[in-house]
Design a protein around this motif. Sequence first.
Motif, PDB file in Angstrom:
ATOM      1  N   ALA A 278       8.425 -15.539  -5.555  1.00 51.24           N
ATOM      2  CA  ALA A 278       7.453 -14.429  -5.620  1.00 51.24           C
ATOM      3  C   ALA A 278       8.097 -13.139  -6.121  1.00 51.24           C
ATOM      4  O   ALA A 278       7.760 -12.053  -5.675  1.00 51.24           O
ATOM      5  CB  ALA A 278       6.779 -14.194  -4.259  1.00 51.24           C
ATOM      6  N   SER A 279       9.027 -13.274  -7.033  1.00 53.44           N
ATOM      7  CA  SER A 279       9.675 -12.071  -7.570  1.00 53.44           C
ATOM      8  C   SER A 279       9.937 -12.218  -9.072  1.00 53.44           C
ATOM      9  O   SER A 279      10.710 -13.089  -9.491  1.00 53.44           O
ATOM     10  CB  SER A 279      10.986 -11.828  -6.823  1.00 53.44           C
ATOM     11  N   SER A 280       9.303 -11.337  -9.848  1.00 55.65           N
ATOM     12  CA  SER A 280       9.536 -11.369 -11.305  1.00 55.65           C
ATOM     13  C   SER A 280      10.979 -11.002 -11.623  1.00 55.65           C
ATOM     14  O   SER A 280      11.579 -11.543 -12.549  1.00 55.65           O
ATOM     15  CB  SER A 280       8.650 -10.355 -12.025  1.00 55.65           C
ATOM     16  N   MET A 314       2.279  -6.951 -15.614  1.00 54.42           N
ATOM     17  CA  MET A 314       1.942  -7.792 -14.457  1.00 54.42           C
ATOM     18  C   MET A 314       0.438  -8.038 -14.419  1.00 54.42           C
ATOM     19  O   MET A 314      -0.301  -7.359 -13.705  1.00 54.42           O
ATOM     20  CB  MET A 314       2.390  -7.116 -13.173  1.00 54.42           C
ATOM     21  N   THR A 317      -0.973  -9.293 -11.001  1.00 53.23           N
ATOM     22  CA  THR A 317      -1.065  -8.187 -10.047  1.00 53.23           C
ATOM     23  C   THR A 317      -2.261  -7.287 -10.384  1.00 53.23           C
ATOM     24  O   THR A 317      -3.001  -6.869  -9.495  1.00 53.23           O
ATOM     25  CB  THR A 317       0.245  -7.370 -10.071  1.00 53.23           C
ATOM     26  N   ILE A 358       9.137  -7.415  -7.178  1.00 53.31           N
ATOM     27  CA  ILE A 358       9.687  -7.971  -5.940  1.00 53.31           C
ATOM     28  C   ILE A 358       8.539  -8.493  -5.074  1.00 53.31           C
ATOM     29  O   ILE A 358       7.393  -8.090  -5.280  1.00 53.31           O
ATOM     30  CB  ILE A 358      10.492  -6.914  -5.149  1.00 53.31           C
ATOM     31  N   PRO A 359       8.840  -9.349  -4.081  1.00 55.77           N
ATOM     32  CA  PRO A 359       7.744  -9.878  -3.267  1.00 55.77           C
ATOM     33  C   PRO A 359       6.974  -8.758  -2.578  1.00 55.77           C
ATOM     34  O   PRO A 359       7.556  -7.802  -2.065  1.00 55.77           O
ATOM     35  CB  PRO A 359       8.465 -10.754  -2.235  1.00 55.77           C
ATOM     36  N   GLY A 360       5.660  -8.871  -2.589  1.00 55.19           N
ATOM     37  CA  GLY A 360       4.819  -7.929  -1.848  1.00 55.19           C
ATOM     38  C   GLY A 360       4.591  -6.591  -2.521  1.00 55.19           C
ATOM     39  O   GLY A 360       3.955  -5.714  -1.941  1.00 55.19           O
ATOM     40  N   ALA A 361       5.079  -6.414  -3.747  1.00 60.51           N
ATOM     41  CA  ALA A 361       4.926  -5.106  -4.408  1.00 60.51           C
ATOM     42  C   ALA A 361       3.445  -4.791  -4.648  1.00 60.51           C
ATOM     43  O   ALA A 361       3.019  -3.643  -4.516  1.00 60.51           O
ATOM     44  CB  ALA A 361       5.687  -5.084  -5.724  1.00 60.51           C
ATOM     45  N   GLY A 362       2.658  -5.818  -4.962  1.00 57.91           N
ATOM     46  CA  GLY A 362       1.230  -5.613  -5.222  1.00 57.91           C
ATOM     47  C   GLY A 362       0.513  -5.089  -3.985  1.00 57.91           C
ATOM     48  O   GLY A 362      -0.411  -4.272  -4.068  1.00 57.91           O
ATOM     49  N   ARG A 394       0.469 -14.832  -8.342  1.00 60.32           N
ATOM     50  CA  ARG A 394       0.418 -13.726  -9.302  1.00 60.32           C
ATOM     51  C   ARG A 394       1.770 -13.523  -9.985  1.00 60.32           C
ATOM     52  O   ARG A 394       1.827 -13.173 -11.164  1.00 60.32           O
ATOM     53  CB  ARG A 394      -0.109 -12.411  -8.727  1.00 60.32           C
ATOM     54  N   THR A 395       2.848 -13.798  -9.259  1.00 63.79           N
ATOM     55  CA  THR A 395       4.161 -13.666  -9.903  1.00 63.79           C
ATOM     56  C   THR A 395       4.309 -14.680 -11.041  1.00 63.79           C
ATOM     57  O   THR A 395       4.809 -14.357 -12.118  1.00 63.79           O
ATOM     58  CB  THR A 395       5.283 -13.858  -8.860  1.00 63.79           C
ATOM     59  N   ASN A 398       2.446 -13.379 -13.827  1.00 64.71           N
ATOM     60  CA  ASN A 398       3.146 -12.250 -14.446  1.00 64.71           C
ATOM     61  C   ASN A 398       4.250 -12.698 -15.398  1.00 64.71           C
ATOM     62  O   ASN A 398       4.328 -12.245 -16.540  1.00 64.71           O
ATOM     63  CB  ASN A 398       3.773 -11.354 -13.364  1.00 64.71           C
TER      64      ASN A 398
HETATM   65  N1  ASP Z   1       5.640 -10.151  -6.604  1.00 61.44           N
HETATM   66  C1  ASP Z   1       5.069  -9.751  -7.866  1.00 61.44           C
HETATM   67  C2  ASP Z   1       6.101  -9.870  -8.955  1.00 61.44           C
HETATM   68  O1  ASP Z   1       7.276  -9.843  -8.688  1.00 61.44           O
HETATM   69  C3  ASP Z   1       4.489  -8.392  -7.835  1.00 61.44           C
HETATM   70  C4  ASP Z   1       3.315  -8.386  -6.898  1.00 61.44           C
HETATM   71  O2  ASP Z   1       3.504  -8.287  -5.687  1.00 61.44           O
HETATM   72  O3  ASP Z   1       2.190  -8.527  -7.384  1.00 61.44           O
HETATM   73  O4  ASP Z   1       5.751  -9.993 -10.105  1.00 61.44           O
END
Ligand code: ASP
Length: 427
Positions: A278-280, A314, A317, A358-362, A394-395, A398
């Motif tokens: 879950a991290s781009s 993204m 996102t 990063i995870p949870g940024a959205g 979503r990652t 992205n």
């Molecule tokens: N985790 C996503 C990413 O790294 C960003 C998001 O939380 O939507 O692309």
Amino acid sequence: MQRSPLRHWHCKKGDRLNRWRSIPLWQRVIAALVLGIIVGRLWGAGAENIKIIGDVFVAFIKMLVVPLIFFSLVAGVASIGDLRKLGSVGWRAMLIFVVTGQISVWLGLLLGTLIMPGAGVDTSALTMGAVPEPAETSWREMLLGMVPQSPVQVMADVNVLPLIIFSLLLGIGILMAKEDGEPVLKIFESGSVVMQKVTAVVMELTPFGVFALMAWVAGTLGFDALAALGKLVFLNYFGCFLIIVFIYGGLLKLIARVPVIGFFRGMVDAMAVSYSTASSNATLPVTLRCAERNLGVSKSVASFVISLGATINMNGTAMYLGMATLFGAQIFGVNLSWGDYGMIALLGTLGAVGAAGIPGAGLIMMALVFSAVGVPLETIAFVAGVDRIMDMMRTTTNITGDAAVAVTVASLTGELDRAELISADDV
Ligand code: ASP
């Protein structure tokens, strides 16, 4: 002559290793993903114990991010050859980023309006997650934050956007210095090859990391929350699926004119890594490797478009921000006007640009959109419990977008080796 037992053991071990390595990496990764889910479902919360394997894997990939961006982006920009060409790659990439971002956020709004995932949600069945601290950075701070004031600090903090800007400038400097810049260019070119080899070594850990992370997610996911929020989760997956198939598929087929299946085949490793981490950002080294090795994108275009895309492009996102805002409005009975829709579309795209990979940024960016249109921030707590499972998708959307744009731009600027993409069957 009799074979010594020790030698025999060594030979057998070597055989096994060779057999393991003769299976293409993407097949090992997919098998690990499926096995991880099965083991996680059987093991339950105990699967948390093996998450450390996934964490070690992610830490190793993160180790690659700074040196890889630095060496490959500088070498990539400098090897484009002239500034005009750099500009022609740059504006095309930015245009596709903006257009696909807008389509994605409107898709989220459309699905949210038609299916109404927030209607009839029984909020009492939900375990509330923690509301993350809303990002309180103003646009002035954001702008200033993009300037690599101290390049060393930027690297130490793994601050990707200013690092990209510094690397771009260094590449441009080398181009401008012409013959005098050649010794420096050689160092970066050689550094970039070395980093690719290091990446190849780290990639061997992928099946183990993916297995452990998937087992952890499948074993610890709260299924009550998932049932109550099922519609939103489903819609999020459906929206991402539409983006991947229609927007990226369309780009690849109609503009880049490349075989779509070949593209996805070449991207399996990166998609599996993005889905499980879950991290781009953490996936960036893998996306770069796939684009260059399996999709035939030239090194210069791949490093430029993909490094930049991992932080600002993204679409998953953006789509999610649009959909989640409607979800919150539906739960709390907030009426939204067309003007609000426009505002969500604008802020959703900006939020996706500003979200770190990063995870949870959205989830953090939701606060930005919600407060602008009067949707209560409590919505964030509702969705926090199932955010990870949506974040994974979503990652994947992205990073697949970054690679699709890289292939498209490479094709438009004559930087695509089509034979490479078509022969991407043994990756
Ligand atoms: N985790 C996503 C990413 O790294 C960003 C998001 O939380 O939507 O692309």
